[in-house]
Design a protein around this motif. Structure first.
Motif, PDB file in Angstrom:
ATOM      1  N   LEU A   1       0.821  -1.211   0.000  1.00  0.00           N
ATOM      2  CA  LEU A   1       0.000   0.000   0.000  1.00  0.00           C
ATOM      3  C   LEU A   1       0.856   1.263   0.000  1.00  0.00           C
ATOM      4  O   LEU A   1       0.500   2.264  -0.633  1.00  0.00           O
ATOM      5  CB  LEU A   1      -0.962  -0.004   1.194  1.00  0.00           C
ATOM      6  CG  LEU A   1      -2.041  -1.088   1.157  1.00  0.00           C
ATOM      7  CD1 LEU A   1      -2.886  -1.038   2.430  1.00  0.00           C
ATOM      8  CD2 LEU A   1      -2.914  -0.967  -0.080  1.00  0.00           C
ATOM      9  N   ARG A   2       1.995   1.228   0.673  1.00  0.00           N
ATOM     10  CA  ARG A   2       2.921   2.370   0.654  1.00  0.00           C
ATOM     11  C   ARG A   2       3.442   2.620  -0.763  1.00  0.00           C
ATOM     12  O   ARG A   2       3.481   3.754  -1.236  1.00  0.00           O
ATOM     13  CB  ARG A   2       4.083   2.133   1.614  1.00  0.00           C
ATOM     14  CG  ARG A   2       4.119   3.076   2.779  1.00  0.00           C
ATOM     15  CD  ARG A   2       5.384   3.049   3.612  1.00  0.00           C
ATOM     16  NE  ARG A   2       6.098   1.796   3.705  1.00  0.00           N
ATOM     17  CZ  ARG A   2       5.879   0.833   4.609  1.00  0.00           C
ATOM     18  NH1 ARG A   2       4.920   0.978   5.498  1.00  0.00           N
ATOM     19  NH2 ARG A   2       6.605  -0.259   4.631  1.00  0.00           N
ATOM     20  N   ARG A   3       3.864   1.529  -1.441  1.00  0.00           N
ATOM     21  CA  ARG A   3       4.362   1.661  -2.820  1.00  0.00           C
ATOM     22  C   ARG A   3       3.261   2.193  -3.739  1.00  0.00           C
ATOM     23  O   ARG A   3       3.503   3.064  -4.574  1.00  0.00           O
ATOM     24  CB  ARG A   3       4.879   0.318  -3.360  1.00  0.00           C
ATOM     25  CG  ARG A   3       6.235  -0.076  -2.841  1.00  0.00           C
ATOM     26  CD  ARG A   3       6.857  -1.242  -3.615  1.00  0.00           C
ATOM     27  NE  ARG A   3       5.969  -2.373  -3.815  1.00  0.00           N
ATOM     28  CZ  ARG A   3       5.861  -3.430  -3.018  1.00  0.00           C
ATOM     29  NH1 ARG A   3       6.610  -3.502  -1.930  1.00  0.00           N
ATOM     30  NH2 ARG A   3       5.031  -4.410  -3.295  1.00  0.00           N
ATOM     31  N   LEU A   4       2.066   1.674  -3.585  1.00  0.00           N
ATOM     32  CA  LEU A   4       0.954   2.099  -4.421  1.00  0.00           C
ATOM     33  C   LEU A   4       0.636   3.581  -4.201  1.00  0.00           C
ATOM     34  O   LEU A   4       0.370   4.310  -5.160  1.00  0.00           O
ATOM     35  CB  LEU A   4      -0.269   1.237  -4.104  1.00  0.00           C
ATOM     36  CG  LEU A   4      -1.381   1.212  -5.130  1.00  0.00           C
ATOM     37  CD1 LEU A   4      -0.883   0.712  -6.474  1.00  0.00           C
ATOM     38  CD2 LEU A   4      -2.520   0.344  -4.635  1.00  0.00           C
ATOM     39  N   SER A   5       0.697   4.034  -2.966  1.00  0.00           N
ATOM     40  CA  SER A   5       0.377   5.437  -2.668  1.00  0.00           C
ATOM     41  C   SER A   5       1.400   6.404  -3.264  1.00  0.00           C
ATOM     42  O   SER A   5       1.102   7.585  -3.414  1.00  0.00           O
ATOM     43  CB  SER A   5       0.250   5.658  -1.162  1.00  0.00           C
ATOM     44  OG  SER A   5       1.503   5.579  -0.539  1.00  0.00           O
ATOM     45  N   ARG A   6       2.578   5.904  -3.614  1.00  0.00           N
ATOM     46  CA  ARG A   6       3.612   6.751  -4.216  1.00  0.00           C
ATOM     47  C   ARG A   6       3.456   6.914  -5.723  1.00  0.00           C
ATOM     48  O   ARG A   6       4.144   7.738  -6.330  1.00  0.00           O
ATOM     49  CB  ARG A   6       5.000   6.180  -3.910  1.00  0.00           C
ATOM     50  CG  ARG A   6       5.374   6.275  -2.454  1.00  0.00           C
ATOM     51  CD  ARG A   6       6.784   5.766  -2.224  1.00  0.00           C
ATOM     52  NE  ARG A   6       7.054   5.654  -0.799  1.00  0.00           N
ATOM     53  CZ  ARG A   6       7.517   4.566  -0.208  1.00  0.00           C
ATOM     54  NH1 ARG A   6       7.815   3.491  -0.917  1.00  0.00           N
ATOM     55  NH2 ARG A   6       7.720   4.541   1.085  1.00  0.00           N
ATOM     56  N   LEU A   7       2.565   6.133  -6.325  1.00  0.00           N
ATOM     57  CA  LEU A   7       2.353   6.246  -7.769  1.00  0.00           C
ATOM     58  C   LEU A   7       1.667   7.564  -8.087  1.00  0.00           C
ATOM     59  O   LEU A   7       0.906   8.106  -7.288  1.00  0.00           O
ATOM     60  CB  LEU A   7       1.496   5.084  -8.276  1.00  0.00           C
ATOM     61  CG  LEU A   7       2.094   3.691  -8.149  1.00  0.00           C
ATOM     62  CD1 LEU A   7       1.094   2.644  -8.665  1.00  0.00           C
ATOM     63  CD2 LEU A   7       3.407   3.578  -8.902  1.00  0.00           C
ATOM     64  N   ASN A   8       1.917   8.045  -9.285  1.00  0.00           N
ATOM     65  CA  ASN A   8       1.338   9.300  -9.748  1.00  0.00           C
ATOM     66  C   ASN A   8      -0.183   9.271  -9.677  1.00  0.00           C
ATOM     67  O   ASN A   8      -0.808   8.344 -10.191  1.00  0.00           O
ATOM     68  CB  ASN A   8       1.742   9.545 -11.205  1.00  0.00           C
ATOM     69  CG  ASN A   8       2.597  10.773 -11.343  1.00  0.00           C
ATOM     70  OD1 ASN A   8       2.833  11.490 -10.385  1.00  0.00           O
ATOM     71  ND2 ASN A   8       3.069  10.997 -12.546  1.00  0.00           N
TER      72      ASN A   8
END
Length: 99
Positions: A72-79
């Motif tokens: 979820l952290r990685r996903l939240s960093r997407l544009n």
């Protein structure tokens, strides 16, 4: 007037669908681009709950929880992505119909 698109992803439902495809890996940015087509992306929202953990979590529960947090952290960093987290709560051993 140009239309803009928003994408809403139910992570729990998507997880269940992916079980039938051997937990296929998804490029979420590409998926959202494909869904929006020519329309500019306003925002993509991803909804999911972190896995349940008992009062004294087992090593497996801790590992699942940690992996889900990282994802979820990685996903939240997407544009243009926003992650919304729900909370699982134990409500006894009845099914959805209260039986």
């Amino acid at each position: 007037m140009q239309r803009r698109a928003a994408v809403f992803i139910d992570g729990g439902y998507l997880d269940n669908v992916l079980l039938h495809y051997g937990k296929a890996k998804i490029d979420y940015e590409k998926m959202v681009q494909d869904l929006t087509g020519e329309n500019p992306l306003l925002r993509a929202y991803y909804y999911h709950c972190l896995p349940y953990q008992s009062a004294e979590p087992t090593p497996e529960e801790k590992q699942k929880f940690s992996s889900a947090e990282r994802f979820l952290r990685r996903l939240s960093r997407l544009n243009s992505f926003t992650v919304r987290k729900g909370k699982l709560q134990y409500r006894g051993k009845t099914d959805v119909f209260g039986k």
